[in-house]
Design an enzyme around this catalytic site. Structure first.
Site, PDB file in Angstrom:
ATOM      1  NE  ARG A  42      -3.219  -2.736   2.525  1.00  0.00           N
ATOM      2  CZ  ARG A  42      -3.658  -2.602   4.270  1.00  0.00           C
ATOM      3  NH1 ARG A  42      -3.892  -2.852   4.336  1.00  0.00           N
ATOM      4  NH2 ARG A  42      -4.690  -3.988   3.565  1.00  0.00           N
ATOM      5  N   GLY A  43       1.953   1.597   0.795  1.00  0.00           N
ATOM      6  CA  GLY A  43       2.709   2.101   0.449  1.00  0.00           C
ATOM      7  C   GLY A  43       3.282   3.321  -0.469  1.00  0.00           C
ATOM      8  CG  ASP A 102      14.837  -2.670   5.015  1.00  0.00           C
ATOM      9  OD1 ASP A 102      15.594  -1.567   5.033  1.00  0.00           O
ATOM     10  OD2 ASP A 102      13.765  -3.540   4.838  1.00  0.00           O
ATOM     11  N   GLY A 104      15.697  -4.951  -0.544  1.00  0.00           N
ATOM     12  CA  GLY A 104      15.827  -5.371  -2.009  1.00  0.00           C
ATOM     13  C   GLY A 104      15.003  -6.738  -2.787  1.00  0.00           C
ATOM     14  CB  THR A 106       9.686  -6.371  -2.180  1.00  0.00           C
ATOM     15  OG1 THR A 106       9.554  -6.270  -1.006  1.00  0.00           O
ATOM     16  CG2 THR A 106       7.985  -6.234  -3.146  1.00  0.00           C
ATOM     17  CE  LYS A 130      14.797   2.078   5.639  1.00  0.00           C
ATOM     18  NZ  LYS A 130      14.367   1.044   6.967  1.00  0.00           N
ATOM     19  CG  ASP A 158       2.843   0.734   6.940  1.00  0.00           C
ATOM     20  OD1 ASP A 158       3.442  -0.068   6.629  1.00  0.00           O
ATOM     21  OD2 ASP A 158       2.582  -0.472   8.026  1.00  0.00           O
ATOM     22  NE  ARG A 164      -0.359   2.166   5.108  1.00  0.00           N
ATOM     23  CZ  ARG A 164       0.552   1.363   5.050  1.00  0.00           C
ATOM     24  NH1 ARG A 164       1.376   1.723   4.119  1.00  0.00           N
ATOM     25  NH2 ARG A 164       0.445  -0.630   4.639  1.00  0.00           N
TER      26      ARG A 164
HETATM   27  P1  IMP Z   1      12.558  -4.886   0.850  1.00  0.00           P
HETATM   28  O1  IMP Z   1      11.872  -6.476   0.627  1.00  0.00           O
HETATM   29  O2  IMP Z   1      13.206  -4.864   2.448  1.00  0.00           O
HETATM   30  O3  IMP Z   1      13.211  -3.400   0.093  1.00  0.00           O
HETATM   31  O4  IMP Z   1      10.540  -3.997   1.671  1.00  0.00           O
HETATM   32  C1  IMP Z   1      10.459  -3.663   1.321  1.00  0.00           C
HETATM   33  C2  IMP Z   1       9.020  -3.536   1.845  1.00  0.00           C
HETATM   34  O5  IMP Z   1       8.917  -2.819   2.953  1.00  0.00           O
HETATM   35  C3  IMP Z   1       8.919  -1.447   1.714  1.00  0.00           C
HETATM   36  O6  IMP Z   1       8.254  -1.622  -0.140  1.00  0.00           O
HETATM   37  C4  IMP Z   1       7.989  -1.769   3.416  1.00  0.00           C
HETATM   38  O7  IMP Z   1       6.712  -1.421   2.711  1.00  0.00           O
HETATM   39  C5  IMP Z   1       8.762  -1.801   3.754  1.00  0.00           C
HETATM   40  N1  IMP Z   1       9.567  -1.615   4.558  1.00  0.00           N
HETATM   41  C6  IMP Z   1      10.965  -0.991   4.344  1.00  0.00           C
HETATM   42  N2  IMP Z   1      11.774   0.106   5.196  1.00  0.00           N
HETATM   43  C7  IMP Z   1      10.380   0.485   5.937  1.00  0.00           C
HETATM   44  C8  IMP Z   1      11.060   1.493   6.874  1.00  0.00           C
HETATM   45  O8  IMP Z   1      11.930   1.920   7.493  1.00  0.00           O
HETATM   46  N3  IMP Z   1       9.479   1.642   7.076  1.00  0.00           N
HETATM   47  C9  IMP Z   1       8.081   1.406   6.615  1.00  0.00           C
HETATM   48  N4  IMP Z   1       8.462   0.404   5.829  1.00  0.00           N
HETATM   49  C10 IMP Z   1       9.070  -0.298   4.855  1.00  0.00           C
HETATM   50 MG    MG Z   2       6.276  -1.523   0.447  1.00  0.00          MG
END
Ligand code: IMP
Ligand code: MG
Length: 177
Positions: A42-43, A102, A104, A106, A130, A158, A164
């Site tokens: 949703r973000g 974060d 990567g 996802t 990040k 969120d 949000r």
């Molecule tokens: P990844 O798969 O670790 O890159 O995470 C990506 C998803 O994690 C993002 O789309 C966010 O929904 C969630 N996420 C990562 N870091 C944060 C944060 O600092 N605050 C809130 N959601 C986060």
């Molecule tokens: Mg997200």
């Protein structure tokens, strides 16, 4: 923010200036092309809605919803597609729009899934990244801000489903692992 210690990381004008800059780059890079923006729910819905109004191109919009997090602040490493797009992307220039990258995990999962559908082109755009947290290599063409390893909320992002609606982006000062 009630009940949580936090500090402002990015103000409304920091964010809107950066979104305009990203939109300008997209407008230039895709000149004369038709683009499909895919927001990751949703973000990303907040940044997507601001971005698409600044992109001066013929552009469609679609959404996917994925889940890699529980209610906490660390990635489970498991990605599930909860909602998929309905359209055929085989002739489309696709830009996936994210709020934050974060680990990567996802986006690298989504990349494989979308590339298998043979889009004309595929790029990623994220408001926040990040880099110190990356666990998989990922080529992201459009990055708004690189931020330190802090948990952030606001502007669509969120913590356990909340915050949000904040117009700025805040870093939570406490450890919520
Ligand atoms: P990844 O798969 O670790 O890159 O995470 C990506 C998803 O994690 C993002 O789309 C966010 O929904 C969630 N996420 C990562 N870091 C944060 C944060 O600092 N605050 C809130 N959601 C986060
Ligand atoms: Mg997200």
């Amino acid at each position: 923010m009630e009940g949580l210690r936090s500090e402002i990381l990015l103000s409304e004008s920091d964010i809107s200036g950066k979104v305009e800059e990203l939109a300008r780059r997209v407008t230039e890079d895709y000149d004369g092309k038709e683009v499909l923006l895919i927001g990751i729910l949703r973000g990303a819905f907040v940044v997507l809605s601001d971005l698409m109004r600044k992109v001066e191109l013929s552009c469609g919009v679609a959404f996917m919803e994925v889940s890699s997090y529980g209610a906490g602040t660390t990635s489970s490493g498991i990605v599930r597609i909860l909602k998929d797009i309905e359209e055929d992307i085989s002739d489309k220039h696709v830009i996936v729009v994210e709020d934050i990258i974060d680990t990567g995990i996802t986006l690298s999962y989504l990349r494989r899934s979308l590339l298998a559908r043979k889009p004309e082109s595929l790029e990623f755009l994220t408001l926040l990244s990040k880099p110190s947290r990356r666990r998989v290599e990922l080529d992201v063409k459009y990055i708004g801000f690189e931020i330190p390893d802090e948990f952030v909320v606001g502007y669509g992002i969120d913590y356990a489903g909340k915050y949000r609606n904040l117009p700025e982006i805040y870093a939570l000062e406490e450890n919520h692992e």
